[in-house]
Scaffold this active site. Sequence first.
Site, PDB file in Angstrom:
ATOM      1  N   HIS A   1     -10.501  -5.957  -2.805  1.00  0.00           N
ATOM      2  CA  HIS A   1      -9.017  -5.748  -2.927  1.00  0.00           C
ATOM      3  C   HIS A   1      -9.237  -6.479  -1.445  1.00  0.00           C
ATOM      4  CE1 HIS A   1      -9.690  -1.698  -2.151  1.00  0.00           C
ATOM      5  NE2 HIS A   1      -9.083  -1.209  -1.031  1.00  0.00           N
TER       6      HIS A   1
ATOM      7  N   ASP B   1       0.545  -1.210  -0.013  1.00  0.00           N
ATOM      8  CA  ASP B   1       0.043   0.297   0.123  1.00  0.00           C
ATOM      9  C   ASP B   1       0.756   1.765  -0.254  1.00  0.00           C
ATOM     10  OD1 ASP B   1      -3.463   0.752   1.378  1.00  0.00           O
ATOM     11  OD2 ASP B   1      -1.151   1.692   0.511  1.00  0.00           O
TER      12      ASP B   1
HETATM   13  P1  AMP Z   1      -9.937   0.865   0.372  1.00  0.00           P
HETATM   14  O1  AMP Z   1      -9.845   1.229  -1.013  1.00  0.00           O
HETATM   15  O2  AMP Z   1     -10.374   2.180   1.424  1.00  0.00           O
HETATM   16  O3  AMP Z   1      -9.668   0.114   0.755  1.00  0.00           O
HETATM   17  O4  AMP Z   1      -8.578   2.104   0.132  1.00  0.00           O
HETATM   18  C1  AMP Z   1      -7.412   1.779  -0.530  1.00  0.00           C
HETATM   19  C2  AMP Z   1      -6.264   1.272  -0.718  1.00  0.00           C
HETATM   20  O5  AMP Z   1      -5.328   1.405  -1.814  1.00  0.00           O
HETATM   21  C3  AMP Z   1      -5.089   3.233   0.328  1.00  0.00           C
HETATM   22  O6  AMP Z   1      -5.130   2.525   1.787  1.00  0.00           O
HETATM   23  C4  AMP Z   1      -4.200   3.034  -0.483  1.00  0.00           C
HETATM   24  O7  AMP Z   1      -3.358   3.857   0.285  1.00  0.00           O
HETATM   25  C5  AMP Z   1      -4.157   2.185  -1.530  1.00  0.00           C
HETATM   26  N1  AMP Z   1      -3.526   3.055  -2.350  1.00  0.00           N
HETATM   27  C6  AMP Z   1      -4.159   4.096  -3.749  1.00  0.00           C
HETATM   28  N2  AMP Z   1      -3.919   3.948  -4.778  1.00  0.00           N
HETATM   29  C7  AMP Z   1      -2.301   3.054  -4.660  1.00  0.00           C
HETATM   30  C8  AMP Z   1      -1.089   3.088  -5.708  1.00  0.00           C
HETATM   31  N3  AMP Z   1      -1.007   3.489  -6.996  1.00  0.00           N
HETATM   32  N4  AMP Z   1      -0.744   1.897  -4.658  1.00  0.00           N
HETATM   33  C9  AMP Z   1      -0.484   1.553  -3.747  1.00  0.00           C
HETATM   34  N5  AMP Z   1      -1.453   1.626  -3.311  1.00  0.00           N
HETATM   35  C10 AMP Z   1      -2.763   2.631  -3.424  1.00  0.00           C
END
Ligand code: AMP
Length: 130
Positions: free
Chosen positions: A93, A29
Amino acid sequence: MASIFTKIINGEIPCYKIAEDDRHFAFLDINPVAAGHTLVVPKHEVSYLFDLDDDEYVSLELFAKKVAKAIEQVIPCKRIAEAVIGLEVPHAHIHLIPINSEGDMDFRHKQQLSVEEMKTIAEKISAAVK
Ligand code: AMP
């Protein structure tokens, strides 16, 4: 339009990759709650985790288990916690987070890790995946 996670899986957006197989992909993340915070996603883009069909869901959890075992070996912690949120990215995810206490699961407090730290953590976890 493809989700940001599909773009990561396809190599169009960079990530700190941990592991992949034909159906799943794992990467750090980008805004971790704790060092080693990893996301595990199905390559098949479905918005909501609990809309995955049974086979995809079970298969994703088995892949997450394999990744969790690798995180355990690299990041000192009491447990690998699993969380499902999905409010930010509409691509199913699972969050895997090394924790020592409940407070380590606080999504309001993200950590700032350097590129070098993220790279090193990803390489170590990746090498530990069996
Ligand atoms: P959620 O959809 O609320 O479970 O959160 C999405 C997660 O994806 C968050 O913790 C973000 O920090 C993470 N995230 C978003 N974009 C990216 C990226 N490009 N690479 C890695 N993690 C990401």
